[in-house]
Design a protein around this motif. Structure first.
Motif, PDB file in Angstrom:
ATOM      1  N   ILE A 106      34.463  52.111  26.711  1.00 13.48           N
ATOM      2  CA  ILE A 106      33.920  51.485  28.010  1.00 13.48           C
ATOM      3  C   ILE A 106      32.836  51.920  29.100  1.00 13.48           C
ATOM      4  CG2 ILE A 106      34.621  50.112  30.786  1.00 13.48           C
ATOM      5  CD1 ILE A 106      37.304  49.678  28.851  1.00 13.48           C
ATOM      6  N   VAL A 107      33.189  52.950  29.144  1.00 15.26           N
ATOM      7  CA  VAL A 107      32.353  53.784  29.861  1.00 15.26           C
ATOM      8  C   VAL A 107      30.675  53.642  29.637  1.00 15.26           C
ATOM      9  CG1 VAL A 107      31.766  55.670  32.094  1.00 15.26           C
ATOM     10  CG2 VAL A 107      34.040  54.790  31.564  1.00 15.26           C
ATOM     11  N   LEU A 162      39.927  39.259  35.532  1.00 17.11           N
ATOM     12  CA  LEU A 162      39.509  38.093  36.416  1.00 17.11           C
ATOM     13  C   LEU A 162      38.393  39.524  37.948  1.00 17.11           C
ATOM     14  CD1 LEU A 162      42.692  35.759  36.863  1.00 17.11           C
ATOM     15  CD2 LEU A 162      39.701  35.266  36.222  1.00 17.11           C
ATOM     16  N   ALA A 163      38.974  40.494  38.141  1.00 16.92           N
ATOM     17  CA  ALA A 163      38.077  40.936  39.575  1.00 16.92           C
ATOM     18  C   ALA A 163      37.160  41.772  38.628  1.00 16.92           C
ATOM     19  CB  ALA A 163      38.926  41.966  39.708  1.00 16.92           C
ATOM     20  N   ALA A 164      36.818  42.277  37.670  1.00 18.63           N
ATOM     21  CA  ALA A 164      35.708  42.713  36.874  1.00 18.63           C
ATOM     22  C   ALA A 164      34.722  41.369  36.528  1.00 18.63           C
ATOM     23  CB  ALA A 164      36.067  42.735  35.636  1.00 18.63           C
ATOM     24  N   ALA A 165      35.410  40.013  36.835  1.00 16.78           N
ATOM     25  CA  ALA A 165      34.281  38.952  36.400  1.00 16.78           C
ATOM     26  C   ALA A 165      34.054  38.738  37.444  1.00 16.78           C
ATOM     27  CB  ALA A 165      35.031  37.824  35.720  1.00 16.78           C
ATOM     28  N   LEU A 166      34.585  38.400  38.533  1.00 16.57           N
ATOM     29  CA  LEU A 166      34.219  37.848  39.847  1.00 16.57           C
ATOM     30  C   LEU A 166      33.305  38.526  40.180  1.00 16.57           C
ATOM     31  CD1 LEU A 166      37.266  36.725  41.441  1.00 16.57           C
ATOM     32  CD2 LEU A 166      35.174  35.434  40.472  1.00 16.57           C
ATOM     33  N   PHE A 167      33.947  40.184  40.260  1.00 18.34           N
ATOM     34  CA  PHE A 167      32.713  41.430  40.733  1.00 18.34           C
ATOM     35  C   PHE A 167      31.180  41.298  40.627  1.00 18.34           C
ATOM     36  CE2 PHE A 167      30.881  45.692  41.496  1.00 18.34           C
ATOM     37  CZ  PHE A 167      30.781  45.896  42.432  1.00 18.34           C
ATOM     38  N   GLY A 168      31.315  41.337  38.934  1.00 19.38           N
ATOM     39  CA  GLY A 168      30.188  41.116  37.968  1.00 19.38           C
ATOM     40  C   GLY A 168      29.371  39.889  38.312  1.00 19.38           C
ATOM     41  N   ILE A 169      29.850  38.299  38.755  1.00 21.11           N
ATOM     42  CA  ILE A 169      29.246  37.660  38.444  1.00 21.11           C
ATOM     43  C   ILE A 169      28.575  37.490  39.995  1.00 21.11           C
ATOM     44  CG2 ILE A 169      28.980  34.731  38.781  1.00 21.11           C
ATOM     45  CD1 ILE A 169      31.071  34.739  37.223  1.00 21.11           C
ATOM     46  N   SER A 170      29.304  38.245  40.796  1.00 18.35           N
ATOM     47  CA  SER A 170      28.345  38.593  42.182  1.00 18.35           C
ATOM     48  C   SER A 170      27.198  39.004  42.049  1.00 18.35           C
ATOM     49  CB  SER A 170      29.942  39.227  43.197  1.00 18.35           C
ATOM     50  OG  SER A 170      29.712  40.173  43.190  1.00 18.35           O
ATOM     51  N   THR A 171      27.366  40.473  41.579  1.00 19.02           N
ATOM     52  CA  THR A 171      26.202  41.426  41.351  1.00 19.02           C
ATOM     53  C   THR A 171      24.696  40.838  41.948  1.00 19.02           C
ATOM     54  OG1 THR A 171      27.722  42.940  40.829  1.00 19.02           O
ATOM     55  CG2 THR A 171      25.600  43.638  40.279  1.00 19.02           C
ATOM     56  N   PRO A 172      24.260  40.253  40.444  1.00 17.80           N
ATOM     57  CA  PRO A 172      22.690  39.147  40.591  1.00 17.80           C
ATOM     58  C   PRO A 172      22.938  38.468  41.770  1.00 17.80           C
ATOM     59  CG  PRO A 172      24.312  38.836  37.955  1.00 17.80           C
ATOM     60  CD  PRO A 172      25.593  39.610  39.380  1.00 17.80           C
ATOM     61  N   PHE A 173      23.647  37.453  42.515  1.00 22.71           N
ATOM     62  CA  PHE A 173      23.013  37.553  43.161  1.00 22.71           C
ATOM     63  C   PHE A 173      23.222  37.866  44.396  1.00 22.71           C
ATOM     64  CE2 PHE A 173      25.840  34.149  40.444  1.00 22.71           C
ATOM     65  CZ  PHE A 173      24.752  33.040  40.229  1.00 22.71           C
ATOM     66  N   ALA A 174      23.788  39.180  44.630  1.00 27.88           N
ATOM     67  CA  ALA A 174      23.187  39.965  45.754  1.00 27.88           C
ATOM     68  C   ALA A 174      22.391  40.542  45.603  1.00 27.88           C
ATOM     69  CB  ALA A 174      24.874  40.835  45.630  1.00 27.88           C
ATOM     70  N   LYS A 175      21.938  40.993  44.330  1.00 30.82           N
ATOM     71  CA  LYS A 175      20.778  42.133  43.889  1.00 30.82           C
ATOM     72  C   LYS A 175      19.686  40.454  44.664  1.00 30.82           C
ATOM     73  CE  LYS A 175      21.939  44.624  40.745  1.00 30.82           C
ATOM     74  NZ  LYS A 175      21.324  45.374  39.065  1.00 30.82           N
ATOM     75  N   GLY A 184      41.246  50.268  36.734  1.00 31.55           N
ATOM     76  CA  GLY A 184      39.695  50.930  36.529  1.00 31.55           C
ATOM     77  C   GLY A 184      38.771  50.609  35.137  1.00 31.55           C
ATOM     78  N   ALA A 185      39.289  50.999  33.732  1.00 32.85           N
ATOM     79  CA  ALA A 185      39.184  50.588  32.767  1.00 32.85           C
ATOM     80  C   ALA A 185      38.310  49.283  32.233  1.00 32.85           C
ATOM     81  CB  ALA A 185      40.124  51.203  31.893  1.00 32.85           C
ATOM     82  N   TYR A 186      39.320  48.352  33.260  1.00 26.32           N
ATOM     83  CA  TYR A 186      39.449  46.977  32.421  1.00 26.32           C
ATOM     84  C   TYR A 186      38.705  46.627  33.635  1.00 26.32           C
ATOM     85  CZ  TYR A 186      42.573  46.280  29.446  1.00 26.32           C
ATOM     86  OH  TYR A 186      43.798  45.908  28.064  1.00 26.32           O
ATOM     87  N   PHE A 187      37.935  46.697  34.587  1.00 33.40           N
ATOM     88  CA  PHE A 187      37.324  46.624  35.756  1.00 33.40           C
ATOM     89  C   PHE A 187      36.063  47.248  35.505  1.00 33.40           C
ATOM     90  CE2 PHE A 187      35.215  47.027  40.198  1.00 33.40           C
ATOM     91  CZ  PHE A 187      35.460  45.707  40.402  1.00 33.40           C
ATOM     92  N   SER A 188      35.531  47.843  34.476  1.00 37.71           N
ATOM     93  CA  SER A 188      34.683  48.142  34.252  1.00 37.71           C
ATOM     94  C   SER A 188      33.985  47.806  32.869  1.00 37.71           C
ATOM     95  CB  SER A 188      34.904  50.053  32.850  1.00 37.71           C
ATOM     96  OG  SER A 188      35.441  50.799  34.059  1.00 37.71           O
ATOM     97  N   ALA A 189      34.119  46.940  33.078  1.00 39.56           N
ATOM     98  CA  ALA A 189      33.708  45.735  32.491  1.00 39.56           C
ATOM     99  C   ALA A 189      32.807  44.636  33.265  1.00 39.56           C
ATOM    100  CB  ALA A 189      34.549  44.798  31.852  1.00 39.56           C
TER     101      ALA A 189
END
Length: 350
Positions: A136-137, A10-23, A245-250
């Motif tokens: 993952i990396v 969930l942490a990875a998904a929330l951060f990943g989704i926000s990145t395109p909007f932040a850009k 950290g590994a899961y967040f790399s998703a």
């Protein structure tokens, strides 16, 4: 699925989704100002939730564990490294490094988080976990590999790697306080880091953007930095720093999927190769079965818990039977065998 894994994804998904909007906001707001508003938006949003939660659970002090005096040095060091030094180094590196190289280098955060967790903070790992982390990396690197990076003068690349090291240190230090209230931890980090970064931007001569832009960026920060960090802290509590950290790399994979949907682009072969490697790496972690006989040393701590295998203690005060609850409790020495992660109860040597 283990709840720690769910928190991490969930942490990875929330951060990943926000990145395109932040850009999409970069054209309207300077990068250093953007970092400040994102962090401050996360802190203010979580502060509001904290106030509402306090009102709802008034008189029920056994629901959450506030930060204590011993937690302060760990959290302060985490904020200094990950919330302040990391973004400043990243902004410096961005001015000297091509975008393709920057995206590639940012994948170093997961690698450095795992290396510090394994070799400095002594989290356990085996070949299966190492291979999963590696896949993952590599998948994250492939997603950002649009062309062969041309680093030129290495100072920019070194600054970005230094930023990743700051975030890796932050992740491992935050694990030290992960038993405390995740909402409080994330809120304090957001408020302090956001205030400092915003002050740096204003002192550098940048002007605040229009109210609509401020609100939009703040909302992105609340979701992608605030709520994401709450989930990340909860994952640290259950999984340890390296596996979290590994899961967040998703997150880069999630961000890429969202970008493709927003821009209506067709993914190329590199995308599908990266997707295969990332799924394979996550599968290796999900199917981990770390089980052996181990000894629990006596420990006195406080955190939210239920009366499971590791919490068979008595209560020294009246208890209404509600779970989960939080209070200081003593763990007595015990030796047993069961599947486990390097969580706050399993930090033994092997």
């Amino acid at each position: 699925m283990h709840k720690g894994v769910i928190y991490a994804l969930l942490a990875a998904a929330l951060f990943g989704i926000s990145t395109p909007f932040a850009k999409t906001m970069v054209a309207d707001i300077a990068p250093v100002m953007l970092a400040g508003v994102l962090y401050l938006g996360s802190g203010l949003g979580l502060l509001l939730i904290f106030i509402v939660r306090a009102a709802i659970f008034r008189g029920k002090q056994d629901k959450f564990v506030p930060l204590t005096r011993p937690d302060v040095p760990w959290l302060a060091a985490a904020i200094l490294t990950g919330g302040i030094a990391g973004p400043v180094l990243l902004m410096a590196g961005l001015t000297l490094t091509p975008a393709s190289a920057t995206s590639l280098l940012l994948n170093m955060e997961g690698v450095l988080t795992a290396l510090l967790a394994w070799f400095v903070f002594k989290e356990n790992f085996d070949r299966r976990i190492f291979l999963g982390m590696l896949l993952i990396v590599v998948a994250g690197a492939l997603l950002s590999w649009e062309q062969m990076p041309v680093l030129g003068v290495p100072w920019g690349a070194l600054a970005i790697i230094a930023a990743c090291l700051c975030w890796a240190i932050d992740n491992n230090l935050t694990r030290k306080v992960a038993a405390s209230d995740a909402l409080q931890i994330a809120g304090i980090k957001g408020l302090i880091a956001g205030s400092v970064n915003l002050s740096l931007a204003l002192l550098s001569g940048y002007q605040l953007p229009h109210a609509y832009t401020l609100l939009s960026v703040g909302l992105i920060g609340f979701c992608g930095y605030g709520l994401s960090l709450v989930m990340f802290v909860l994952a640290l509590r259950h999984l340890g720093a390296a596996r979290t950290g590994a899961y967040f790399s998703a997150a880069p994979f999630v961000g890429t999927v969202v970008s493709l949907l927003l821009l209506s682009e067709r993914p190329g072969s590199m995308f599908w190769l990266a997707a295969f490697l990332m799924v394979a790496g996550i599968w290796l972690h999900l199917t981990e079965n770390h089980e052996h006989e181990h000894t629990h040393e006596p420990i006195l701590h406080a955190h939210e818990h239920t009366h499971d295998l590791h919490h068979l203690h008595e209560h020294d005060r009246e208890w209404d039977g509600s779970e989960p609850h939080a209070h200081p409790h003593q763990h007595h020495p015990v030796r047993h065998k069961h599947p486990h992660y390097p969580d706050i109860h399993h930090q033994h040597t092997h």
